[in-house]
Design an enzyme around this catalytic site. Structure first.
Site, PDB file in Angstrom:
ATOM      1  N   THR A   1      23.668  58.953 -29.195  1.00 39.54           N
ATOM      2  CA  THR A   1      22.940  60.050 -29.858  1.00 39.54           C
ATOM      3  C   THR A   1      22.082  60.863 -28.883  1.00 39.54           C
ATOM      4  O   THR A   1      21.451  61.836 -29.283  1.00 39.54           O
ATOM      5  CB  THR A   1      22.006  59.466 -30.947  1.00 39.54           C
ATOM      6  OG1 THR A   1      21.246  58.417 -30.316  1.00 39.54           O
ATOM      7  CG2 THR A   1      22.775  58.910 -32.115  1.00 39.54           C
ATOM      8  N   GLY A   2      22.029  60.452 -27.619  1.00 43.22           N
ATOM      9  CA  GLY A   2      21.155  61.113 -26.649  1.00 43.22           C
ATOM     10  C   GLY A   2      21.815  62.328 -26.013  1.00 43.22           C
ATOM     11  O   GLY A   2      22.994  62.625 -26.248  1.00 43.22           O
TER      12      GLY A   2
ATOM     13  N   ARG B   1      17.053  53.480 -35.106  1.00 39.85           N
ATOM     14  CA  ARG B   1      16.706  54.815 -35.644  1.00 39.85           C
ATOM     15  C   ARG B   1      17.948  55.615 -36.017  1.00 39.85           C
ATOM     16  O   ARG B   1      17.911  56.481 -36.878  1.00 39.85           O
ATOM     17  CB  ARG B   1      15.924  55.630 -34.596  1.00 39.85           C
ATOM     18  CG  ARG B   1      14.556  55.118 -34.264  1.00 39.85           C
ATOM     19  CD  ARG B   1      13.893  55.998 -33.201  1.00 39.85           C
ATOM     20  NE  ARG B   1      14.476  55.838 -31.866  1.00 39.85           N
ATOM     21  CZ  ARG B   1      14.122  54.930 -30.981  1.00 39.85           C
ATOM     22  NH1 ARG B   1      13.156  54.092 -31.262  1.00 39.85           N
ATOM     23  NH2 ARG B   1      14.714  54.834 -29.799  1.00 39.85           N
ATOM     24  N   SER B   2      19.071  55.347 -35.344  1.00 41.27           N
ATOM     25  CA  SER B   2      20.270  56.173 -35.543  1.00 41.27           C
ATOM     26  C   SER B   2      21.303  55.537 -36.465  1.00 41.27           C
ATOM     27  O   SER B   2      22.351  56.140 -36.719  1.00 41.27           O
ATOM     28  CB  SER B   2      20.919  56.458 -34.192  1.00 41.27           C
ATOM     29  OG  SER B   2      20.031  57.187 -33.398  1.00 41.27           O
TER      30      SER B   2
ATOM     31  N   CYS C   1      21.041  62.187 -11.326  1.00 44.63           N
ATOM     32  CA  CYS C   1      21.683  63.506 -11.455  1.00 44.63           C
ATOM     33  C   CYS C   1      21.390  64.442 -10.273  1.00 44.63           C
ATOM     34  O   CYS C   1      22.288  65.113  -9.766  1.00 44.63           O
ATOM     35  CB  CYS C   1      21.281  64.160 -12.768  1.00 44.63           C
ATOM     36  SG  CYS C   1      19.522  64.113 -13.111  1.00 44.63           S
TER      37      CYS C   1
ATOM     38  N   ARG D   1       9.944  70.156 -12.155  1.00 43.13           N
ATOM     39  CA  ARG D   1      10.500  70.467 -13.481  1.00 43.13           C
ATOM     40  C   ARG D   1      10.244  71.938 -13.781  1.00 43.13           C
ATOM     41  O   ARG D   1       9.133  72.434 -13.562  1.00 43.13           O
ATOM     42  CB  ARG D   1       9.790  69.610 -14.543  1.00 43.13           C
ATOM     43  CG  ARG D   1      10.353  69.801 -15.952  1.00 43.13           C
ATOM     44  CD  ARG D   1      11.649  69.078 -16.185  1.00 43.13           C
ATOM     45  NE  ARG D   1      11.473  67.643 -16.122  1.00 43.13           N
ATOM     46  CZ  ARG D   1      12.483  66.797 -15.925  1.00 43.13           C
ATOM     47  NH1 ARG D   1      13.720  67.235 -15.752  1.00 43.13           N
ATOM     48  NH2 ARG D   1      12.254  65.500 -15.876  1.00 43.13           N
TER      49      ARG D   1
ATOM     50  N   HIS E   1      20.374  71.705 -13.172  1.00 38.26           N
ATOM     51  CA  HIS E   1      19.376  71.586 -12.103  1.00 38.26           C
ATOM     52  C   HIS E   1      19.769  72.485 -10.929  1.00 38.26           C
ATOM     53  O   HIS E   1      20.965  72.716 -10.689  1.00 38.26           O
ATOM     54  CB  HIS E   1      19.319  70.148 -11.583  1.00 38.26           C
ATOM     55  CG  HIS E   1      18.718  69.153 -12.531  1.00 38.26           C
ATOM     56  ND1 HIS E   1      18.218  69.484 -13.764  1.00 38.26           N
ATOM     57  CD2 HIS E   1      18.517  67.810 -12.392  1.00 38.26           C
ATOM     58  CE1 HIS E   1      17.744  68.387 -14.353  1.00 38.26           C
ATOM     59  NE2 HIS E   1      17.920  67.361 -13.541  1.00 38.26           N
TER      60      HIS E   1
HETATM   61  P1  NAP Z   1      17.800  60.747 -24.613  1.00 38.62           P
HETATM   62  O1  NAP Z   1      18.311  62.073 -25.030  1.00 38.62           O
HETATM   63  O2  NAP Z   1      16.369  60.419 -24.820  1.00 38.62           O
HETATM   64  O3  NAP Z   1      18.710  59.635 -25.299  1.00 38.62           O
HETATM   65  C1  NAP Z   1      18.422  58.262 -25.208  1.00 38.62           C
HETATM   66  C2  NAP Z   1      19.517  57.456 -25.893  1.00 38.62           C
HETATM   67  O4  NAP Z   1      19.203  56.073 -25.734  1.00 38.62           O
HETATM   68  C3  NAP Z   1      19.589  57.728 -27.396  1.00 38.62           C
HETATM   69  O5  NAP Z   1      20.932  57.610 -27.814  1.00 38.62           O
HETATM   70  C4  NAP Z   1      18.743  56.600 -27.962  1.00 38.62           C
HETATM   71  O6  NAP Z   1      19.095  56.244 -29.281  1.00 38.62           O
HETATM   72  C5  NAP Z   1      19.160  55.467 -27.021  1.00 38.62           C
HETATM   73  N1  NAP Z   1      18.143  54.400 -27.068  1.00 38.62           N
HETATM   74  C6  NAP Z   1      16.831  54.490 -26.809  1.00 38.62           C
HETATM   75  N2  NAP Z   1      16.230  53.296 -27.033  1.00 38.62           N
HETATM   76  C7  NAP Z   1      17.197  52.451 -27.450  1.00 38.62           C
HETATM   77  C8  NAP Z   1      17.208  51.087 -27.862  1.00 38.62           C
HETATM   78  N3  NAP Z   1      16.111  50.354 -27.885  1.00 38.62           N
HETATM   79  N4  NAP Z   1      18.403  50.544 -28.218  1.00 38.62           N
HETATM   80  C9  NAP Z   1      19.528  51.285 -28.222  1.00 38.62           C
HETATM   81  N5  NAP Z   1      19.585  52.578 -27.859  1.00 38.62           N
HETATM   82  C10 NAP Z   1      18.433  53.157 -27.472  1.00 38.62           C
HETATM   83  O7  NAP Z   1      18.045  60.511 -23.055  1.00 38.62           O
HETATM   84  P2  NAP Z   1      19.248  61.071 -22.122  1.00 38.62           P
HETATM   85  O8  NAP Z   1      18.822  62.318 -21.490  1.00 38.62           O
HETATM   86  O9  NAP Z   1      20.519  61.034 -22.881  1.00 38.62           O
HETATM   87  O10 NAP Z   1      19.255  60.016 -20.976  1.00 38.62           O
HETATM   88  C11 NAP Z   1      19.607  58.669 -21.157  1.00 38.62           C
HETATM   89  C12 NAP Z   1      19.634  58.002 -19.819  1.00 38.62           C
HETATM   90  O11 NAP Z   1      20.663  58.606 -19.029  1.00 38.62           O
HETATM   91  C13 NAP Z   1      18.337  58.198 -18.994  1.00 38.62           C
HETATM   92  O12 NAP Z   1      17.407  57.195 -19.294  1.00 38.62           O
HETATM   93  C14 NAP Z   1      18.835  58.179 -17.606  1.00 38.62           C
HETATM   94  O13 NAP Z   1      18.859  56.840 -17.146  1.00 38.62           O
HETATM   95  C15 NAP Z   1      20.259  58.692 -17.697  1.00 38.62           C
HETATM   96  N6  NAP Z   1      20.459  60.061 -17.174  1.00 38.62           N
HETATM   97  C16 NAP Z   1      20.025  61.170 -17.849  1.00 38.62           C
HETATM   98  C17 NAP Z   1      20.289  62.425 -17.325  1.00 38.62           C
HETATM   99  C18 NAP Z   1      19.896  63.709 -18.018  1.00 38.62           C
HETATM  100  O14 NAP Z   1      20.118  64.789 -17.436  1.00 38.62           O
HETATM  101  N7  NAP Z   1      19.330  63.693 -19.197  1.00 38.62           N
HETATM  102  C19 NAP Z   1      20.982  62.570 -16.155  1.00 38.62           C
HETATM  103  C20 NAP Z   1      21.404  61.429 -15.488  1.00 38.62           C
HETATM  104  C21 NAP Z   1      21.143  60.184 -16.015  1.00 38.62           C
HETATM  105  P3  NAP Z   1      18.268  56.816 -30.543  1.00 38.62           P
HETATM  106  O15 NAP Z   1      18.744  58.251 -30.724  1.00 38.62           O
HETATM  107  O16 NAP Z   1      18.693  55.944 -31.641  1.00 38.62           O
HETATM  108  O17 NAP Z   1      16.832  56.738 -30.199  1.00 38.62           O
HETATM  109  O1  3JN Z   2      14.415  64.023 -15.163  1.00 43.03           O
HETATM  110  C1  3JN Z   2      15.529  64.379 -14.789  1.00 43.03           C
HETATM  111  O2  3JN Z   2      15.821  65.558 -14.580  1.00 43.03           O
HETATM  112  C2  3JN Z   2      16.578  63.360 -14.533  1.00 43.03           C
HETATM  113  C3  3JN Z   2      16.214  62.060 -15.129  1.00 43.03           C
HETATM  114  C4  3JN Z   2      16.812  60.952 -14.863  1.00 43.03           C
HETATM  115  C5  3JN Z   2      16.318  59.692 -15.368  1.00 43.03           C
HETATM  116  C6  3JN Z   2      15.420  59.688 -16.436  1.00 43.03           C
HETATM  117  C7  3JN Z   2      14.886  58.488 -16.893  1.00 43.03           C
HETATM  118  C8  3JN Z   2      15.237  57.302 -16.292  1.00 43.03           C
HETATM  119  C9  3JN Z   2      16.707  58.491 -14.777  1.00 43.03           C
HETATM  120  C10 3JN Z   2      17.742  58.499 -13.712  1.00 43.03           C
HETATM  121  O3  3JN Z   2      18.887  58.748 -14.058  1.00 43.03           O
HETATM  122  O4  3JN Z   2      17.447  58.234 -12.545  1.00 43.03           O
HETATM  123  C11 3JN Z   2      16.137  57.305 -15.229  1.00 43.03           C
HETATM  124  C12 3JN Z   2      16.451  55.999 -14.598  1.00 43.03           C
HETATM  125  O5  3JN Z   2      17.449  55.422 -15.008  1.00 43.03           O
HETATM  126  O6  3JN Z   2      15.701  55.556 -13.747  1.00 43.03           O
END
Ligand code: NAP
Ligand code: 3JN
Length: 334
Positions: free
Chosen positions: A13-14, A41-42, A130, A236, A243
């Site tokens: 869902t993220g 939550r989802s 990323c 940011r 990015h």
């Molecule tokens: P997000 O939009 O906040 O989504 C977080 C996801 O994790 C949601 O599906 C959430 O589910 C789930 N989650 C949170 N707590 C949980 C739990 N206790 N049990 C099961 N599922 C849980 O974050 P995002 O941007 O997708 O990023 C997720 C991760 O990907 C980051 O932490 C990072 O490590 C990595 N990442 C992100 C990016 C980026 O550009 N955003 C880039 C590279 C890597 P619910 O909806 O149910 O809360």
């Molecule tokens: O903030 C951004 O633009 C990228 C975020 C990445 C991120 C956010 C939360 C936790 C990471 C990552 O992919 O390095 C993490 C993490 O897994 O440490």
């Protein structure tokens, strides 16, 4: 005919999870069954995959029975807790978090750079950070040609890098400010509407942030270049998606902007956008939704007396190449 795979998306869902499903669908990844996992939550929500509604289930230790590939993007603590259960169940985990990236027995893979590392996996393959992925895709071919010694980077990171709630925060703050209301700061560490701030992830003892140090440590590991020196500042900015990075590169050998353009024009995963006469250079609005990293504004480093320095500007969709696409490309390699 190729076999279909049972795939789970953890964090479906993220912001990244949604892109993972779309990328699997768009690239026709052979999925037999898709399991969508998230928090309690989802539970009850459904998401569409190939026109079909799939129910989101709660992520549990026994969620991985029969799952061959697990695409994890629910944060590092969920990965640390649940990936071992997935591996035990026979799932190959492709993890988007920092949980295992620097582990010696976990390959950290960008398919355009180090696809061969995938073979060494023992159940977990890590997707790099990323900003680091977006940097190494255009920098690695230059390094191969001229030997990169040092990299100075400033990032300009979109709000969606901090997840789905940060996207809403940017929208809400922008609207409130334009309506003359006080913006509410809940998710990001500072006001993001009409502001920028040099603070991504947590501060470390050396006063750099963890995000900044990922560019060094992950960059060295992916490019197999332990001597590479990196100094980075991560910022940011109030952009929804994609990015950007301003890079200053120092090489062992001389390199001209023309040579760099020739190398980048042929580099996998890179689109050269470097035509200043026609106002063409990398921008997040153009990188959004694209698979390639855009590279441009390539110039000789004029702060040096030799031709061993280059500067350039890049932009890449961090939800795609910085996360979901890179993970699906790893699954394709598998
Ligand atoms: P997000 O939009 O906040 O989504 C977080 C996801 O994790 C949601 O599906 C959430 O589910 C789930 N989650 C949170 N707590 C949980 C739990 N206790 N049990 C099961 N599922 C849980 O974050 P995002 O941007 O997708 O990023 C997720 C991760 O990907 C980051 O932490 C990072 O490590 C990595 N990442 C992100 C990016 C980026 O550009 N955003 C880039 C590279 C890597 P619910 O909806 O149910 O809360
Ligand atoms: O903030 C951004 O633009 C990228 C975020 C990445 C991120 C956010 C939360 C936790 C990471 C990552 O992919 O390095 C993490 C993490 O897994 O440490």
């Amino acid at each position: 005919m190729s076999k279909g795979y049972n795939v789970a998306v953890v964090g479906a869902t993220g912001a990244v999870g949604i892109e993972m499903m779309e990328t699997l669908e768009k690239r026709n990844f052979p999925v037999s069954n898709l399991r969508l996992l998230a928090s309690t939550r989802s539970v009850g929500k459904s998401l569409k995959f190939r026109g079909e509604d799939i129910k989101v289930e709660e992520l549990k230790t026994d969620s991985f029975k029969g799952i061959e590939i697990g695409l994890f993007s629910a944060g590092a603590s969920r990965s640390k807790e649940f990936a071992p259960y997935a591996v035990k169940a026979g799932t190959v985990v492709i993890d988007n978090s920092s949980a295992f990236r620097m582990d010696d027995d976990v390959p950290l893979v960008v398919p355009e750079v180090n696809p061969e590392d995938i073979k060494k996996h023992k159940g977990i393959i890590a997707n790099p950070n990323c900003s680091t992925i977006i940097m190494v895709v255009p920098v690695f071919p230059l390094h191969k040609a001229k030997g990169l010694k040092r990299l100075i980077a400033s990032t300009y990171q979109a709000a969606s890098g901090a997840g789905a709630q940060a996207i809403e925060e940017l929208k809400n703050q922008s609207k409130d400010i334009l309506e003359g209301k006080k913006p509410q700061v809940n998710i990001l560490p500072q006001q993001i509407g009409f502001n920028i701030f040099p603070h991504i992830d947590v501060f470390l003892e050396n006063d750099f942030t963890k995000e900044e140090m990922k560019m060094l440590f992950e960059g060295q590991k992916i490019m197999h270049h332990p001597k590479l020196k990196v100094n980075c500042t991560c910022v940011r900015i109030p952009v929804m998606r994609a990015h950007c990075e301003s890079l200053l590169l120092e090489f062992e050998n001389e390199i001209t902007p023309e040579e760099a353009r020739k190398i980048l024009a042929k580099a996998p995963g890179v689109t050269l956008v470097d035509d200043v006469k026609n106002k063409r250079y990398p921008m997040p609005i153009d990188a959004s939704g694209k698979y390639d990293i855009l590279a441009g504004r390539i110039r000789q480093d004029i702060s040096r007396d030799d031709k061993k320095g280059l500067t350039m500007f890049i932009s890449g969709d961090q939800l795609l190449k910085g996360a979901a696409l890179n993970a699906v490309q790893i699954a394709e390699l598998l």
